[in-house]
Design a protein around this motif. Structure first.
Motif, short mmCIF file in Angstrom:
data_model
loop_
_atom_site.label_atom_id
_atom_site.label_comp_id
_atom_site.label_asym_id
_atom_site.label_seq_id
_atom_site.Cartn_x
_atom_site.Cartn_y
_atom_site.Cartn_z
N ALA A 197 -38.76 -12.16 7.74
CA ALA A 197 -38.00 -10.95 8.10
C ALA A 197 -37.02 -11.20 9.24
O ALA A 197 -35.99 -10.54 9.35
N LYS A 198 -37.32 -12.18 10.10
CA LYS A 198 -36.40 -12.46 11.21
C LYS A 198 -35.03 -12.90 10.67
O LYS A 198 -34.00 -12.48 11.16
N GLY A 227 -33.50 -9.55 10.49
CA GLY A 227 -33.08 -9.75 11.89
C GLY A 227 -31.68 -10.33 11.99
O GLY A 227 -30.89 -9.95 12.86
N CYS A 255 -13.36 -20.09 15.18
CA CYS A 255 -13.28 -19.31 13.93
C CYS A 255 -12.00 -18.48 13.85
O CYS A 255 -11.75 -17.84 12.82
N TYR A 262 -25.28 -26.61 12.90
CA TYR A 262 -25.88 -26.55 14.24
C TYR A 262 -27.00 -27.57 14.39
O TYR A 262 -27.44 -27.84 15.50
N PRO A 301 -31.94 -22.95 16.97
CA PRO A 301 -31.84 -21.50 16.70
C PRO A 301 -30.63 -21.16 15.82
O PRO A 301 -30.65 -20.17 15.09
N THR A 343 -27.94 -19.82 10.78
CA THR A 343 -26.58 -19.25 10.74
C THR A 343 -25.55 -20.31 10.32
O THR A 343 -24.39 -20.21 10.66
N HIS A 367 -27.12 -16.33 22.79
CA HIS A 367 -27.11 -14.90 23.15
C HIS A 367 -25.84 -14.55 23.91
O HIS A 367 -25.28 -13.46 23.75
N SER A 404 -23.01 -15.96 23.31
CA SER A 404 -21.93 -15.91 22.30
C SER A 404 -21.88 -14.54 21.63
O SER A 404 -20.81 -14.05 21.27
N HIS A 464 -15.54 -10.56 11.39
CA HIS A 464 -16.01 -11.95 11.39
C HIS A 464 -17.54 -11.88 11.30
O HIS A 464 -18.17 -11.13 12.06
N PRO A 500 -20.67 -14.19 11.52
CA PRO A 500 -21.54 -15.36 11.69
C PRO A 500 -22.89 -15.09 11.02
O PRO A 500 -23.52 -15.98 10.50
N TYR A 501 -23.31 -13.83 11.07
CA TYR A 501 -24.48 -13.32 10.32
C TYR A 501 -24.31 -11.80 10.30
O TYR A 501 -23.69 -11.21 11.20
N LYS A 556 -26.01 -9.13 10.83
CA LYS A 556 -26.45 -8.25 11.90
C LYS A 556 -25.40 -8.13 13.00
O LYS A 556 -25.24 -7.08 13.62
N LYS A 574 -23.73 -4.84 14.65
CA LYS A 574 -23.66 -4.56 16.09
C LYS A 574 -22.22 -4.30 16.52
O LYS A 574 -21.95 -3.43 17.35
N ASN A 585 -22.48 -18.44 7.43
CA ASN A 585 -21.26 -18.48 8.25
C ASN A 585 -20.33 -19.57 7.73
O ASN A 585 -20.75 -20.72 7.56
N SER A 626 -14.68 -18.27 19.03
CA SER A 626 -15.27 -18.55 20.34
C SER A 626 -14.29 -19.32 21.21
O SER A 626 -13.40 -20.01 20.73
#
Ligand code: CAA
Length: 404
Positions: free
Chosen positions: A33-34, A38, A115, A149, A154, A158, A206, A208, A247, A249-250, A252, A256, A290, A323
């Protein structure tokens, strides 16, 4: 000065193999689920060792030209936006020129700003057409990247790979882009970067996310000032758009971002418009991951291919983020017939036909990719035409269409 300028055709290339994030979560001992809820990604594309930024760009470019019925010698500007180029000097665009047959009276170059690199090229190309310098010729802007990555980081869920080719011209058949009103915001920040010695991106994860949201706020405020319109009573400024592409990256993070944008508009329930304005644009990104420079344009493609209604005749808003950082918010109007033209590319069918890799096979491919820039040239394997063959006399070599 010319009148209407914008996107005449799109082409999309994704690898023929992928990893399901559910499988990755199990292998990494993480609650599925994360990753699925997430982060909002279900599948990520994984490039095989005979695919690279060039082969993805060439395939996308070929598709955009075919879809528009445009010949290579009708293109007067060819730019590739990428942050995963294959050479410190020779641009990806030059390889693409040779592979897809773009004529010689053409400006050919590469652009870089994480990007945002593809959007930088797109805005420059639009100005070239609007100025009259294009003299009726098209611009071909390709966003192509392999997002990496590293195994076990982490950022691993992505990742992704793919290219979107955007053919720009007058009297565009997909999206007419608004001239003169682009909200821009840039800053010198270290949120995501890739040192010259590394194949994998480094990221302050975080932070980013914070930089993305701050840049969205800055670009959106700038856009609203430039448009200087008061929304009709009972609506919010962003309701001038029937859909928004971010854009991604994922998924979620797009959600946001949308919440932040609606809060700035004064919407007391900033998430309620997400399903209507944003979700159809996340269908393809959630199945590819991504793709860095192409991510925004994959979301736009998704709006055109997957929107349950019709956006034709209506405005769409586009948010680009790179970025480092540079961000831009701009808009356009979807043209009659756009949905049918994009659906004819058959993207969902292609995504469904991909081969799903087990995690050990994916990890082996990631290890093999470490060495591909020095691999001696051999025969093309899985990807065929436009496949990367390896290095011969210090030069990268590729299979050409019809010669694979
Ligand atoms: N069920 C449902 N949700 C769960 C969950 C579960 N069991 N467990 C965790 N979650 C949720 C968390 O609550 C969180 O959601 P919120 O953000 O809404 O709180 C989400 O899953 C992610 O969890 P974490 O923040 O704990 O995840 P993480 O620390 O492992 O890493 C990340 C997340 C920082 C995005 C990381 O994947 C990363 O570094 N990615 C690469 C960087 C990136 O994509 N940055 C985006 C901005 S930069 C940019 O846009 C340019 C670009 O393309 C790179």
């Amino acid at each position: 000065m010319t009148s209407t300028v914008g996107i005449d055709a799109l082409g999309v290339a994704v690898p023929s193999t992928c990893v399901r994030l559910e499988d990755l979560a199990v292998a990494r001992n993480v609650e599925p689920a994360k990753f699925l809820q997430g982060l909002g990604t279900r599948v990520m594309g994984v490039a095989l060792p005979d695919e690279d930024t060039v082969t993805l760009a060439a395939r996308a470019a070929h598709e955009a030209l075919q879809s528009a019925g445009v010949r290579g010698d009708e293109v007067g500007l060819l730019a590739v936006g990428t942050e995963t180029a294959v050479d410190h000097s020779k641009p990806v665009a030059s390889y693409v020129q040779g592979l897809v047959g773009i004529g010689s009276n053409c400006r050919v170059f590469e652009t870089k700003h994480a990007c945002y690199g593809g959007t930088a090229a797109l805005q420059l190309a639009l100005d070239w057409i609007r100025s009259g310098s294009a003299r009726g010729r098209k611009a071909l802007v390709i966003c192509s990247d392999i997002a990496r990555y590293g195994v076990g980081t982490p950022g691993e869920p992505t990742q992704g790979a793919g290219a979107v080719a955007i053919l720009l011209g007058e009297a565009p058949r997909l999206v007419a882009l608004e001239p003169g009103v682009s909200g821009v915001y840039s800053q010198d920040v270290h949120d995501f970067w890739r040192p010259l010695y590394s194949k994998d991106a480094l990221v302050d994860g975080h932070y980013s996310v914070k930089c993305y949201l701050d840049a969205l706020e800055g670009a959106w405020r700038n856009y609203r000032e430039l448009v200087a319109e008061v929304p009709p009573a009972g609506s919010f400024f962003s309701d001038r758009f029937a859909a928004l592409a971010y854009h991604v990256p994922y998924g979620k993070l797009a959600r946001k971002g949308h919440q932040r944008l609606r809060e700035l508009d004064g919407d007391p329930t900033p998430d309620t418009s997400f399903a209507r304005l944003v979700e159809p644009g996340l269908v393809l990104p959630s199945l590819v991951g991504n793709i860095y420079t192409g991510s925004l344009y994959l979301s736009l493609t998704s709006l055109l291919a997957c929107h349950p209604g019709s956006l034709e005749g209506q405005r769409v808003g586009l948010f680009s983020y790179g970025s480092g950082s540079c961000a831009e918010f701009f808009g356009g109007t979807v043209q009659p017939g756009a949905h049918a033209r994009v659906r004819a590319l058959g993207l969902m069918e292609r995504l469904e036909a991909r081969r799903v890799l087990g995690i050990p096979e994916y990890e082996a491919i990631m290890r093999e990719r470490e060495l591909i820039d020095e691999r001696p040239a051999g025969a093309a394997t899985e990807t065929g035409a436009f496949g990367y063959l390896g290095v011969e006399q210090e030069r990268r070599t590729y299979a050409r269409r019809g010669a694979a």
